[in-house]
Design a protein around this motif. Structure first.
Motif, PDB file in Angstrom:
ATOM      1  N   ILE A  67      50.432  90.776  42.724  1.00 13.86           N
ATOM      2  CA  ILE A  67      51.598  90.757  41.836  1.00 13.86           C
ATOM      3  C   ILE A  67      52.812  90.217  42.593  1.00 13.86           C
ATOM      4  O   ILE A  67      53.546  89.360  42.091  1.00 13.86           O
ATOM      5  N   ALA A  68      52.988  90.683  43.835  1.00 10.24           N
ATOM      6  CA  ALA A  68      54.123  90.217  44.640  1.00 10.24           C
ATOM      7  C   ALA A  68      54.000  88.723  44.944  1.00 10.24           C
ATOM      8  O   ALA A  68      54.992  87.989  44.937  1.00 10.24           O
ATOM      9  N   HIS A  69      52.776  88.269  45.193  1.00  8.17           N
ATOM     10  CA  HIS A  69      52.522  86.846  45.476  1.00  8.17           C
ATOM     11  C   HIS A  69      52.867  85.985  44.252  1.00  8.17           C
ATOM     12  O   HIS A  69      53.569  84.968  44.363  1.00  8.17           O
ATOM     13  N   GLU A  70      52.395  86.401  43.082  1.00 11.08           N
ATOM     14  CA  GLU A  70      52.679  85.621  41.862  1.00 11.08           C
ATOM     15  C   GLU A  70      54.165  85.689  41.510  1.00 11.08           C
ATOM     16  O   GLU A  70      54.744  84.703  41.030  1.00 11.08           O
ATOM     17  N   LEU A  71      54.770  86.838  41.766  1.00 13.43           N
ATOM     18  CA  LEU A  71      56.217  86.952  41.576  1.00 13.43           C
ATOM     19  C   LEU A  71      56.937  85.972  42.505  1.00 13.43           C
ATOM     20  O   LEU A  71      57.958  85.383  42.135  1.00 13.43           O
ATOM     21  N   GLY A  72      56.375  85.788  43.694  1.00 10.81           N
ATOM     22  CA  GLY A  72      56.916  84.803  44.632  1.00 10.81           C
ATOM     23  C   GLY A  72      56.889  83.402  44.044  1.00 10.81           C
ATOM     24  O   GLY A  72      57.878  82.670  44.113  1.00 10.81           O
ATOM     25  N   HIS A  73      55.770  83.018  43.444  1.00 11.47           N
ATOM     26  CA  HIS A  73      55.699  81.695  42.800  1.00 11.47           C
ATOM     27  C   HIS A  73      56.800  81.557  41.748  1.00 11.47           C
ATOM     28  O   HIS A  73      57.444  80.517  41.630  1.00 11.47           O
ATOM     29  N   HIS A  74      57.013  82.652  40.987  1.00 10.43           N
ATOM     30  CA  HIS A  74      58.053  82.620  39.955  1.00 10.43           C
ATOM     31  C   HIS A  74      59.447  82.484  40.588  1.00 10.43           C
ATOM     32  O   HIS A  74      60.225  81.615  40.210  1.00 10.43           O
ATOM     33  N   CYS A  75      59.722  83.342  41.565  1.00 13.07           N
ATOM     34  CA  CYS A  75      61.065  83.386  42.158  1.00 13.07           C
ATOM     35  C   CYS A  75      61.386  82.130  42.961  1.00 13.07           C
ATOM     36  O   CYS A  75      62.545  81.769  43.116  1.00 13.07           O
ATOM     37  N   LEU A  76      60.357  81.480  43.484  1.00 11.85           N
ATOM     38  CA  LEU A  76      60.561  80.276  44.294  1.00 11.85           C
ATOM     39  C   LEU A  76      60.522  79.005  43.439  1.00 11.85           C
ATOM     40  O   LEU A  76      60.644  77.902  43.956  1.00 11.85           O
ATOM     41  N   GLY A  77      60.346  79.206  42.123  1.00 14.74           N
ATOM     42  CA  GLY A  77      60.404  78.068  41.211  1.00 14.74           C
ATOM     43  C   GLY A  77      59.185  77.170  41.262  1.00 14.74           C
ATOM     44  O   GLY A  77      59.272  75.974  40.979  1.00 14.74           O
ATOM     45  N   HIS A  78      58.021  77.738  41.572  1.00 14.82           N
ATOM     46  CA  HIS A  78      56.802  76.922  41.677  1.00 14.82           C
ATOM     47  C   HIS A  78      56.164  76.610  40.325  1.00 14.82           C
ATOM     48  O   HIS A  78      55.276  75.772  40.246  1.00 14.82           O
ATOM     49  N   GLY A  79      56.571  77.323  39.265  1.00 16.68           N
ATOM     50  CA  GLY A  79      55.956  77.097  37.960  1.00 16.68           C
ATOM     51  C   GLY A  79      54.579  77.720  37.871  1.00 16.68           C
ATOM     52  O   GLY A  79      54.129  78.398  38.789  1.00 16.68           O
ATOM     53  N   SER A  80      53.897  77.454  36.739  1.00 17.54           N
ATOM     54  CA  SER A  80      52.618  78.132  36.509  1.00 17.54           C
ATOM     55  C   SER A  80      51.440  77.173  36.590  1.00 17.54           C
ATOM     56  O   SER A  80      50.473  77.288  35.870  1.00 17.54           O
ATOM     57  N   ALA A  81      51.509  76.204  37.476  1.00 16.32           N
ATOM     58  CA  ALA A  81      50.394  75.271  37.648  1.00 16.32           C
ATOM     59  C   ALA A  81      49.135  75.999  38.089  1.00 16.32           C
ATOM     60  O   ALA A  81      49.193  77.069  38.672  1.00 16.32           O
ATOM     61  N   GLU A  82      48.002  75.403  37.818  1.00 18.58           N
ATOM     62  CA  GLU A  82      46.716  75.987  38.226  1.00 18.58           C
ATOM     63  C   GLU A  82      46.527  75.729  39.711  1.00 18.58           C
ATOM     64  O   GLU A  82      45.753  74.877  40.114  1.00 18.58           O
ATOM     65  N   ARG A  83      47.255  76.498  40.499  1.00 16.80           N
ATOM     66  CA  ARG A  83      47.351  76.187  41.916  1.00 16.80           C
ATOM     67  C   ARG A  83      46.054  76.323  42.702  1.00 16.80           C
ATOM     68  O   ARG A  83      45.827  75.611  43.659  1.00 16.80           O
ATOM     69  N   ASN A  84      45.239  77.280  42.288  1.00 18.80           N
ATOM     70  CA  ASN A  84      44.055  77.557  43.104  1.00 18.80           C
ATOM     71  C   ASN A  84      42.777  77.043  42.462  1.00 18.80           C
ATOM     72  O   ASN A  84      41.689  77.468  42.787  1.00 18.80           O
ATOM     73  N   THR A  85      42.931  76.140  41.521  1.00 19.68           N
ATOM     74  CA  THR A  85      41.785  75.756  40.717  1.00 19.68           C
ATOM     75  C   THR A  85      41.188  74.431  41.158  1.00 19.68           C
ATOM     76  O   THR A  85      41.903  73.471  41.419  1.00 19.68           O
ATOM     77  N   VAL A  86      39.870  74.407  41.241  1.00 16.78           N
ATOM     78  CA  VAL A  86      39.171  73.142  41.464  1.00 16.78           C
ATOM     79  C   VAL A  86      38.791  72.596  40.091  1.00 16.78           C
ATOM     80  O   VAL A  86      38.046  73.220  39.348  1.00 16.78           O
ATOM     81  N   PHE A  87      39.329  71.466  39.719  1.00 17.26           N
ATOM     82  CA  PHE A  87      39.070  70.894  38.403  1.00 17.26           C
ATOM     83  C   PHE A  87      37.707  70.203  38.368  1.00 17.26           C
ATOM     84  O   PHE A  87      37.178  69.836  39.418  1.00 17.26           O
ATOM     85  N   PRO A  88      37.150  70.045  37.154  1.00 16.73           N
ATOM     86  CA  PRO A  88      35.829  69.410  37.038  1.00 16.73           C
ATOM     87  C   PRO A  88      35.774  68.044  37.722  1.00 16.73           C
ATOM     88  O   PRO A  88      34.742  67.647  38.245  1.00 16.73           O
ATOM     89  N   SER A  89      36.882  67.340  37.758  1.00 21.41           N
ATOM     90  CA  SER A  89      36.921  66.027  38.414  1.00 21.41           C
ATOM     91  C   SER A  89      36.737  66.140  39.916  1.00 21.41           C
ATOM     92  O   SER A  89      36.500  65.157  40.613  1.00 21.41           O
ATOM     93  N   GLY A  90      36.850  67.375  40.429  1.00 20.32           N
ATOM     94  CA  GLY A  90      36.754  67.571  41.870  1.00 20.32           C
ATOM     95  C   GLY A  90      38.119  67.633  42.524  1.00 20.32           C
ATOM     96  O   GLY A  90      38.252  68.022  43.677  1.00 20.32           O
TER      97      GLY A  90
END
Ligand SMILES: [Zn+2]
Length: 153
Positions: A67-90
């Motif tokens: 929760i603190a880590h995701e709050l960090g993404h919010h507070c640091l203005g990182h947005g909600s991108a799929e940061r840890n995701t490997v997409f089907p394209s690789g």
């Protein structure tokens, strides 16, 4: 958008009690925290839904850090991108700089240097297991934090 450091959040909202509850800070910033089974993921931030999702199957200490880590993404203005995701394209969107920044934010938020110093030097807790329980964090997170702050218990 407004960005917050962990220090700024603590100064504004912390009641000086431990363990620190990151969901409390999330609520203050208008974010909901929803616990559910997320499979292989620990958690993620959905800025559209103003919600932090956290994996209820993981241990409470891990959930608190997530929760603190995701709050960090919010507070640091990182947005909600799929940061840890490997997409089907690789293609992989993992951004090590942002992940490291969110981890630092989380450590600063739930293990403030001033709290650790007070617990060790004023309260007199020298047992890392006790310290871990008081702070509600995993031994791995605590050990990294103690080393960074120059404590070797
Ligand atoms: Zn992350």
């Amino acid at each position: 958008m407004t960005t917050y450091t962990a220090q700024a959040l603590l100064e504004e909202f912390w009641d000086m009690k431990v363990p620190i509850k990151p969901e409390y800070f999330a609520e203050k910033l208008g974010l909901s925290v929803v616990k559910k089974d997320l499979g292989y993921r620990s958690g993620y931030l959905d800025e559209g839904k103003k919600t932090i999702f956290v994996n209820e199957k993981e241990i409470p200490e891990r959930q608190r850090f997530t929760i603190a880590h995701e709050l960090g993404h919010h507070c640091l203005g990182h947005g909600s991108a799929e940061r840890n995701t490997v997409f089907p394209s690789g293609a992989m969107s993992y951004d090590p700089v942002k992940e490291a920044a969110a981890n630092r934010f989380a450590a600063d938020l739930i293990m403030p240097a001033i709290a650790i110093k007070a617990l060790i030097e004023k309260v007199g807790i020298k047992d890392p297991v006790r310290l871990r329980q008081v702070l509600g964090v995993s031994s791995q997170a605590l050990n990294l934090r103690l080393a960074k702050l120059g404590y070797f218990l």
